[in-house]
Motif scaffolding. Structure first.
Motif, PDB file in Angstrom:
ATOM      1  N   ARG A 255       0.840  -1.565  -0.039  1.00 34.81           N
ATOM      2  CA  ARG A 255      -0.001   0.055   0.001  1.00 34.81           C
ATOM      3  C   ARG A 255       0.857   1.188  -0.143  1.00 34.81           C
ATOM      4  O   ARG A 255       0.562   1.932  -0.787  1.00 34.81           O
ATOM      5  N   THR A 256       1.909   1.373   0.788  1.00 30.83           N
ATOM      6  CA  THR A 256       2.551   2.381   0.968  1.00 30.83           C
ATOM      7  C   THR A 256       3.445   2.743  -0.317  1.00 30.83           C
ATOM      8  O   THR A 256       3.598   3.776  -1.116  1.00 30.83           O
ATOM      9  N   THR A 257       4.388   1.826  -0.615  1.00 29.52           N
ATOM     10  CA  THR A 257       5.023   1.818  -1.988  1.00 29.52           C
ATOM     11  C   THR A 257       4.192   2.226  -3.188  1.00 29.52           C
ATOM     12  O   THR A 257       4.736   3.252  -4.129  1.00 29.52           O
ATOM     13  N   MET A 258       3.452   1.159  -3.383  1.00 33.26           N
ATOM     14  CA  MET A 258       2.683   1.144  -4.867  1.00 33.26           C
ATOM     15  C   MET A 258       1.660   2.648  -4.728  1.00 33.26           C
ATOM     16  O   MET A 258       1.578   3.207  -5.770  1.00 33.26           O
ATOM     17  N   LEU A 259       1.277   3.122  -3.667  1.00 35.72           N
ATOM     18  CA  LEU A 259       0.469   4.071  -3.556  1.00 35.72           C
ATOM     19  C   LEU A 259       1.250   5.462  -4.018  1.00 35.72           C
ATOM     20  O   LEU A 259       1.083   6.241  -4.620  1.00 35.72           O
ATOM     21  N   ALA A 260       2.406   5.300  -3.173  1.00 34.76           N
ATOM     22  CA  ALA A 260       3.437   6.536  -3.416  1.00 34.76           C
ATOM     23  C   ALA A 260       3.798   6.645  -5.018  1.00 34.76           C
ATOM     24  O   ALA A 260       3.735   7.664  -5.400  1.00 34.76           O
ATOM     25  N   ALA A 261       3.935   5.684  -5.320  1.00 31.74           N
ATOM     26  CA  ALA A 261       4.572   5.645  -7.045  1.00 31.74           C
ATOM     27  C   ALA A 261       3.446   5.964  -7.812  1.00 31.74           C
ATOM     28  O   ALA A 261       3.455   6.571  -8.613  1.00 31.74           O
ATOM     29  N   MET A 262       2.163   5.482  -7.407  1.00 34.72           N
ATOM     30  CA  MET A 262       1.002   5.801  -8.297  1.00 34.72           C
ATOM     31  C   MET A 262       0.523   7.466  -8.434  1.00 34.72           C
ATOM     32  O   MET A 262       0.429   7.980  -9.194  1.00 34.72           O
ATOM     33  N   LEU A 263       0.597   7.843  -7.068  1.00 31.31           N
ATOM     34  CA  LEU A 263       0.303   9.244  -6.777  1.00 31.31           C
ATOM     35  C   LEU A 263       1.416  10.024  -7.664  1.00 31.31           C
ATOM     36  O   LEU A 263       1.160  11.018  -8.159  1.00 31.31           O
ATOM     37  N   THR A 264       2.771   9.479  -7.520  1.00 32.88           N
ATOM     38  CA  THR A 264       3.745  10.432  -8.118  1.00 32.88           C
ATOM     39  C   THR A 264       3.706  10.498  -9.488  1.00 32.88           C
ATOM     40  O   THR A 264       3.969  11.605 -10.337  1.00 32.88           O
ATOM     41  N   MET A 265       3.531   9.280 -10.221  1.00 28.68           N
ATOM     42  CA  MET A 265       3.168   9.083 -11.576  1.00 28.68           C
ATOM     43  C   MET A 265       2.048  10.119 -12.163  1.00 28.68           C
ATOM     44  O   MET A 265       2.214  10.745 -13.298  1.00 28.68           O
TER      45      MET A 265
END
Length: 295
Positions: free
Chosen positions: A74-84
């Motif tokens: 949740r933390t890693t993928m959510l941060a990556a998706m929001l960033t992209m």
């Protein structure tokens, strides 16, 4: 545009999509799949081995490694998706504006991009996080600041390729409003390239987020995150090396899946390149054939 029929025939693309989907579902249903609370400590179970109670063992505080791995999605993928999403939104909007209007608007935006691109991305990210301090929001902000200019320039170059097409010129002549032309004529043409850029760069964002957490500049404890898990496991790398395998392999497989998917999307968006690579066409074959006929 992406050839979806060709993408369905690509086994590596399908495998990558399934892997990313399973990882996303595991993170979404982490409360039901995780056997324990990821932040619950139990010193009596410190460095417990693999068992039915703890399928991947426990860490130095007695926390379940599997639970932290699942919640870390949740933390890693959510941060990556929001960033992209934020980066692509800014880059697409500014790239479309610069490529369509040109003139002074294009000049100002490109000079601003030149200034931002003059700094190495990794140095800028470290500088921003060092100034603002660690935290998930600061990581996302640092990655967006480091990459928006690159996306703006790339999308601008794609817009310039389609700006002089007859359909776009006809829309201008018939009095079409700029926003309408951008939305109905130019954006659909570059949407495939945007998807390719986002997929190929998502792995880079995940690596950056994990690296910052590994260095202690990312997500703060006790929030479960893959880079943070690697940071905690490095202290016992000699005595308990298996503790680095779970988060390390998770990062490896997700980044590999994104890279393979991005490569497949690029081939689907450019079938001519895929056909050339598949057939193994040699650029000088025609010249050699012509020379042999002469002799």
């Amino acid at each position: 545009m992406i050839g979806w029929h060709q993408l369905r025939k690509d086994r590596m693309a399908i495998l990558s999509i399934w892997l990313l989907a399973l990882v996303a579902l595991a993170g979404l249903f982490a409360p039901m799949l995780a056997p324990h609370d990821p932040t619950n400590t139990n010193i009596l179970q410190k460095y417990a081995g693999i068992s039915l109670t703890y399928p991947l063992g426990t860490d130095h505080l007695g926390r379940c490694v599997l639970s932290r791995l699942l919640y870390g999605i949740r933390t890693t993928m959510l941060a990556a998706m929001l960033t992209m999403c934020i980066t692509m939104l800014i880059g697409s909007a500014l790239g479309l504006i610069a490529g369509f209007f040109r003139g002074k608007v294009d000049g100002v935006l490109m000079r601003l991009c030149d200034v931002m691109l003059s700094f190495p991305a990794e140095v800028m990210i470290l500088a921003v996080v060092g100034i603002l301090g660690p935290g998930l929001f600061n990581i996302i902000l640092a990655n967006v600041l480091a990459k928006w200019a690159w996306y703006t320039r790339m999308i601008r170059s794609s817009v310039l390729q389609y700006a002089n097409e007859p359909s776009v010129q006809f829309a201008k002549v018939t009095g079409g409003k700029p926003f309408y032309i951008l939305r109905r004529h130019l954006f659909p043409r570059i949407s495939g390239e945007i998807a390719v850029f986002a997929t190929l760069d998502a792995g880079w964002v995940i690596l950056n987020i994990s690296a910052l957490s590994f260095l202690g500049l990312g997500v703060s404890a006790p929030t479960p995150e893959w880079g943070m898990m690697l940071n905690e496991a490095k202290n016992v790398m000699v005595t308990h090396p298996a503790h680095m395998l779970a988060p390390g392999l998770a990062i490896l497989f997700v980044v590999m899946a994104l890279s393979f998917l991005g490569d497949s999307l690029q081939h689907a968006a450019n079938p001519a390149m895929h056909h050339t690579r598949k057939k193994g066409v040699r650029p000088f074959a025609f010249n050699r054939r012509k020379k042999s006929v002469r002799t």
